[in-house]
Design an enzyme around this catalytic site. Structure first.
Site, PDB file in Angstrom:
ATOM      1  N   ASP A  16       2.808 -19.511 -18.738  1.00  0.00           N
ATOM      2  CA  ASP A  16       3.499 -19.380 -20.020  1.00  0.00           C
ATOM      3  C   ASP A  16       3.020 -20.360 -21.088  1.00  0.00           C
ATOM      4  O   ASP A  16       3.803 -21.144 -21.628  1.00  0.00           O
ATOM      5  CB  ASP A  16       5.014 -19.485 -19.843  1.00  0.00           C
ATOM      6  CG  ASP A  16       5.741 -18.682 -20.929  1.00  0.00           C
ATOM      7  OD1 ASP A  16       5.270 -17.585 -21.245  1.00  0.00           O
ATOM      8  OD2 ASP A  16       6.760 -19.153 -21.437  1.00  0.00           O
ATOM      9  N   SER A  54       3.479 -24.768 -19.036  1.00  0.00           N
ATOM     10  CA  SER A  54       3.879 -25.225 -20.366  1.00  0.00           C
ATOM     11  C   SER A  54       2.895 -26.278 -20.890  1.00  0.00           C
ATOM     12  O   SER A  54       1.718 -25.984 -21.089  1.00  0.00           O
ATOM     13  CB  SER A  54       5.313 -25.751 -20.322  1.00  0.00           C
ATOM     14  OG  SER A  54       5.828 -25.954 -21.623  1.00  0.00           O
ATOM     15  N   HIS A  98      11.091 -19.144 -21.149  1.00  0.00           N
ATOM     16  CA  HIS A  98      10.013 -20.101 -20.926  1.00  0.00           C
ATOM     17  C   HIS A  98      10.256 -20.956 -19.685  1.00  0.00           C
ATOM     18  O   HIS A  98       9.299 -21.453 -19.081  1.00  0.00           O
ATOM     19  CB  HIS A  98       9.859 -21.001 -22.156  1.00  0.00           C
ATOM     20  CG  HIS A  98       8.749 -21.989 -22.040  1.00  0.00           C
ATOM     21  ND1 HIS A  98       7.426 -21.617 -21.902  1.00  0.00           N
ATOM     22  CD2 HIS A  98       8.755 -23.354 -22.021  1.00  0.00           C
ATOM     23  CE1 HIS A  98       6.671 -22.703 -21.814  1.00  0.00           C
ATOM     24  NE2 HIS A  98       7.447 -23.766 -21.878  1.00  0.00           N
TER      25      HIS A  98
END
Length: 363
Positions: free
Chosen positions: A162, A138, A313
């Site tokens: 991600d 992230s 996520h």
């Protein structure tokens, strides 16, 4: 025996500088105590060594260790078990760090991507790590991508979990909601630290803004209800007032999530590429990597692979075994396949250049 070392910065000397106009105005408007200004901070970290080493006693400074970079409102504690497994599976040291304003690391400004990259480079230099591999999730994934593009000589390979190298206005609502919910918990719900039901009450308060129980659990891992266990005492948080607090200066972080978190320095990175192998792990129920992201990925990272895992996520919490397998397979196998392809491409270019030179000489 698996070895893990925990190190926390201590006795920091703060650099006294004027705040940027934006940060200063924001803090004054909110009536916040000012955070110190530091160009770099010494990030707190855990060092995980392999449980069983095929080369005997692993030296402290092994070649190509891994630095694991967490996401927004995360910390090294969230992934210590995962990184222990990675260290053993890959037979290499794994450093998990707390980025500034997170975990046990110093609370300081600036809080932007360029500064986080500088902290990462500073960490590698301070610990004499040489070239390292990166795993970023992230927010940490975007920092890892920027670090590879701005300092390609310092990094060998990267696993990007991600996130993608582009401006992402569509992710801002989610990340803003995370930080804003923490601020609202502190400002509007007077949950005392000595309340036996503090965790339940805090979760119920967050539920109004964050309905997903897994995400609330992720946020609650940052709460401090006992000032005696505080590893880093922030200059802007009063841990002794009897109330719950977050490890993060969440009120000061709102400026970052509203203005910086979705950004990408496209102009600054024009023409830059990282030629090392890069693995992208895409959560299929997340839009942090979408079909439009592929163009940017190809542009900056020509030697890449993309793995897909059925998750949102919050893939590290939802699919720990799957993502660890993807990371392990990349560093054991896929990275070498990508490196071989790169060498083949470079050999073709050299051959073409040689042919052109020979032709020019004949003419």
């Amino acid at each position: 025996m698996l070895l893990a070392y925990t190190v926390r910065p201590s006795n920091w000397s703060f650099t006294r500088r004027a705040y940027s106009a934006t940060a200063r105005a924001f803090n004054q408007q909110k009536g916040l105590l000012p955070l110190p200004i530091k160009e770099t901070v010494d990030m707190a970290y855990d060092l995980h060594l392999p449980e069983r080493s095929v080369i005997g006693k692993m030296p402290y400074h092994s070649p190509e260790p891994i630095i694991f970079y967490h996401g927004l409102l995360g910390s090294k504690r969230n992934y210590r078990h995962d990184c222990k497994k990675l260290a053993t599976a890959l037979q290499t040291p794994v450093y998990t760090v707390d980025i500034r304003n997170h975990g046990s690391s110093e609370h300081a400004l600036p809080f932007d991507y360029n500064t986080l990259v500088n902290d990462l480079v500073h960490f590698a230099e301070t610990h004499s790590l040489g070239k390292v591999n990166l795993v970023g999730y992230s927010l940490g994934a975007k920092v890892a991508m920027l670090a590879c593009l701005k300092h390609p000589e310092r990094f060998s390979a990267a696993c990007i979990i991600d996130n993608s190298p582009e401006e992402q206005p569509h992710i801002k609502p989610l990340l803003t909601a995370l930080v804003k919910s923490c601020v609202k918990l502190l400002d509007h719900h007077n949950v005392r630290a000595d309340d036996k039901l503090w965790r339940h009450k805090a979760s119920e308060a967050l539920k109004k803004y964050i309905p997903d129980a897994g995400i609330r659990y992720y946020l609650l891992s940052n709460i401090i209800n006992n000032p005696r266990v505080v590893e880093y005492r922030s200059p802007v948080i009063n841990y002794d007032d009897g109330m719950l607090h977050f490890k993060n200066p969440v009120r000061h972080m709102m400026d970052f999530v509203t203005k910086e978190v979705a950004a990408w320095p496209t102009q600054e990175l024009e023409g830059k590429q990282f030629l090392g192998p890069v693995n992208f792990i895409k959560a299929t129920r997340s839009d942090f990597i979408n079909p439009k992201s592929l163009q940017a990925i190809n542009q900056y990272f020509p030697y890449h692979n993309i793995d897909e895992i059925n998750a949102t996520h919050f893939i590290l919490n939802e699919r720990p075994q799957e993502y660890l397998r993807a990371v392990t397979d990349f560093f054991k196998v896929t990275r070498y396949q990508l490196e071989k392809k790169r060498e083949q491409d470079l050999a073709k270019i050299d051959q073409l250049n040689a042919s052109e030179s020979l032709k020019s000489a004949r003419d």
